[in-house]
Design a protein around this motif. Sequence first.
Motif, mmCIF file in Angstrom:
data_model
loop_
_atom_site.group_PDB
_atom_site.id
_atom_site.type_symbol
_atom_site.label_atom_id
_atom_site.label_comp_id
_atom_site.label_asym_id
_atom_site.label_seq_id
_atom_site.Cartn_x
_atom_site.Cartn_y
_atom_site.Cartn_z
ATOM 1 N N VAL A 9 80.196 -4.606 -7.125
ATOM 2 C CA VAL A 9 80.780 -3.267 -7.151
ATOM 3 C C VAL A 9 81.839 -3.180 -8.242
ATOM 4 C CG1 VAL A 9 82.164 -1.602 -5.870
ATOM 5 C CG2 VAL A 9 80.327 -2.832 -4.711
ATOM 6 N N LYS A 10 82.685 -4.174 -8.339
ATOM 7 C CA LYS A 10 83.766 -4.147 -9.332
ATOM 8 C C LYS A 10 83.193 -4.106 -10.748
ATOM 9 C CE LYS A 10 87.499 -6.411 -8.465
ATOM 10 N NZ LYS A 10 88.540 -7.463 -8.285
ATOM 11 N N GLN A 11 82.190 -4.924 -11.022
ATOM 12 C CA GLN A 11 81.579 -4.934 -12.349
ATOM 13 C C GLN A 11 80.938 -3.586 -12.666
ATOM 14 O OE1 GLN A 11 78.875 -8.252 -12.169
ATOM 15 N NE2 GLN A 11 80.441 -9.744 -12.697
ATOM 16 N N SER A 12 80.277 -2.997 -11.669
ATOM 17 C CA SER A 12 79.620 -1.707 -11.890
ATOM 18 C C SER A 12 80.633 -0.613 -12.211
ATOM 19 C CB SER A 12 78.811 -1.318 -10.648
ATOM 20 O OG SER A 12 77.772 -2.237 -10.406
ATOM 21 N N LEU A 13 81.710 -0.547 -11.434
ATOM 22 C CA LEU A 13 82.713 0.494 -11.651
ATOM 23 C C LEU A 13 83.471 0.280 -12.957
ATOM 24 C CD1 LEU A 13 84.170 0.952 -8.044
ATOM 25 C CD2 LEU A 13 82.614 2.474 -9.282
ATOM 26 N N SER A 14 83.627 -0.968 -13.371
ATOM 27 C CA SER A 14 84.352 -1.262 -14.610
ATOM 28 C C SER A 14 83.553 -0.876 -15.843
ATOM 29 C CB SER A 14 84.703 -2.756 -14.683
ATOM 30 O OG SER A 14 85.581 -3.117 -13.639
ATOM 31 N N SER A 15 82.257 -0.628 -15.672
ATOM 32 C CA SER A 15 81.400 -0.352 -16.818
ATOM 33 C C SER A 15 81.071 1.132 -17.008
ATOM 34 C CB SER A 15 80.084 -1.141 -16.681
ATOM 35 O OG SER A 15 79.363 -0.711 -15.547
ATOM 36 N N ILE A 16 81.479 1.974 -16.049
ATOM 37 C CA ILE A 16 81.146 3.396 -16.191
ATOM 38 C C ILE A 16 82.137 4.087 -17.115
ATOM 39 C CG2 ILE A 16 80.069 3.472 -13.916
ATOM 40 C CD1 ILE A 16 82.509 4.941 -12.848
ATOM 41 N N ASP A 17 81.793 5.300 -17.525
ATOM 42 C CA ASP A 17 82.658 6.098 -18.394
ATOM 43 C C ASP A 17 83.972 6.426 -17.678
ATOM 44 O OD1 ASP A 17 83.440 9.192 -19.100
ATOM 45 O OD2 ASP A 17 82.725 8.093 -20.860
ATOM 46 N N PRO A 18 85.113 6.392 -18.384
ATOM 47 C CA PRO A 18 86.407 6.683 -17.744
ATOM 48 C C PRO A 18 86.439 8.032 -17.028
ATOM 49 C CG PRO A 18 86.772 5.718 -19.895
ATOM 50 C CD PRO A 18 85.289 5.951 -19.783
ATOM 51 N N TYR A 19 85.809 9.058 -17.623
ATOM 52 C CA TYR A 19 85.802 10.373 -16.984
ATOM 53 C C TYR A 19 84.939 10.362 -15.724
ATOM 54 C CZ TYR A 19 85.930 15.464 -16.564
ATOM 55 O OH TYR A 19 86.126 16.751 -16.112
ATOM 56 N N VAL A 137 78.948 4.791 -4.824
ATOM 57 C CA VAL A 137 78.935 3.834 -5.937
ATOM 58 C C VAL A 137 77.597 3.915 -6.663
ATOM 59 C CG1 VAL A 137 79.029 1.390 -6.582
ATOM 60 C CG2 VAL A 137 80.552 2.272 -4.797
ATOM 61 N N GLU A 138 76.519 3.987 -5.886
ATOM 62 C CA GLU A 138 75.181 4.068 -6.484
ATOM 63 C C GLU A 138 75.025 5.343 -7.304
ATOM 64 O OE1 GLU A 138 70.489 3.704 -5.150
ATOM 65 O OE2 GLU A 138 72.040 4.057 -3.652
ATOM 66 N N ASP A 139 75.569 6.450 -6.802
ATOM 67 C CA ASP A 139 75.461 7.718 -7.519
ATOM 68 C C ASP A 139 76.086 7.642 -8.908
ATOM 69 O OD1 ASP A 139 74.181 8.879 -5.382
ATOM 70 O OD2 ASP A 139 75.983 9.830 -4.563
ATOM 71 N N TYR A 140 77.167 6.907 -9.032
ATOM 72 C CA TYR A 140 77.899 6.857 -10.304
ATOM 73 C C TYR A 140 77.501 5.682 -11.194
ATOM 74 C CZ TYR A 140 81.016 10.687 -9.165
ATOM 75 O OH TYR A 140 81.521 11.941 -8.882
ATOM 76 N N THR A 141 77.009 4.613 -10.599
ATOM 77 C CA THR A 141 76.703 3.424 -11.403
ATOM 78 C C THR A 141 75.211 3.158 -11.537
ATOM 79 O OG1 THR A 141 76.762 1.893 -9.500
ATOM 80 C CG2 THR A 141 78.862 2.373 -10.615
ATOM 81 N N GLY A 142 74.426 3.758 -10.663
ATOM 82 C CA GLY A 142 72.982 3.541 -10.725
ATOM 83 C C GLY A 142 72.502 2.335 -9.963
ATOM 84 N N ASN A 143 73.430 1.554 -9.376
ATOM 85 C CA ASN A 143 73.010 0.431 -8.543
ATOM 86 C C ASN A 143 74.052 0.171 -7.483
ATOM 87 O OD1 ASN A 143 75.049 -1.489 -9.757
ATOM 88 N ND2 ASN A 143 73.794 -1.144 -11.559
ATOM 89 N N THR A 144 73.617 -0.438 -6.393
ATOM 90 C CA THR A 144 74.502 -0.736 -5.281
ATOM 91 C C THR A 144 74.896 -2.188 -5.283
ATOM 92 O OG1 THR A 144 72.642 -1.266 -3.830
ATOM 93 C CG2 THR A 144 73.389 1.021 -3.855
ATOM 94 N N ALA A 145 75.882 -2.503 -4.432
ATOM 95 C CA ALA A 145 76.282 -3.904 -4.295
ATOM 96 C C ALA A 145 75.121 -4.731 -3.789
ATOM 97 C CB ALA A 145 77.463 -4.010 -3.323
#
Length: 207
Positions: A9-19, A137-145
């Motif tokens: 989860v942390k890696q996924s959220l760290s890689s999305i666009d700031p906005y 998380v999946e909605d914003y990153t495209g994958n789940t934990a």
Amino acid sequence: MTADRTQGVKQSLSSIDPYQFENFVADLWEHRGWDSEVTSKSQDAGIDVLVEKSEPFNQTQVIQAKRNAPDNKVSSSDIQQYASLQHQVPEADTVIVVTTSEFSAPANNRASVLNVKLVNGDTLLRIIDELDAYDLVEDYTGNTAEGTVQEQETEEDIESVDVVDNSEVQADDEMSTSEAIFAVLQGLVALGIVLFIVFLIIRTLFL
């Protein structure tokens, strides 16, 4: 919540666009029962998200969302800057800084003095887990934990299969080599027997 799941989860959220991260934080606070508004990029004056709720009493919070890499800590100068955001919203009760990374020690001290609330990466993950907000998380990153963990397990399984296959190949190679050596020895023994018989025949003829 397992370590692998948390890391995914942390890696996924760290890689999305700031906005996108600002919108994620706004939606996460809505999961917590707040009404949220992401301010316009051109008009936010440094404010990322405004959240409000009227129960059990009227409350307003100013949120600054910092989508940082794990090794990029929020500094004390950042906290000093964000603390001033409360003056732009007179009805705001507090300023909250949410990050995917960590806060430096001076930043923690400065936040305590200025009454700025801090949510680091680990606290953010705990909120997600408590709300069971992995669908968000999946909605914003495209994958789940779960997906991340399954991918890791699949990779480990493939590596295990490769190791097994390589071991079997090595075993087959060793078996083939042993069989070849044994066949050569058998041939030499047979040749020796033939030569010995020939020698006896010759000896009988000439004696």
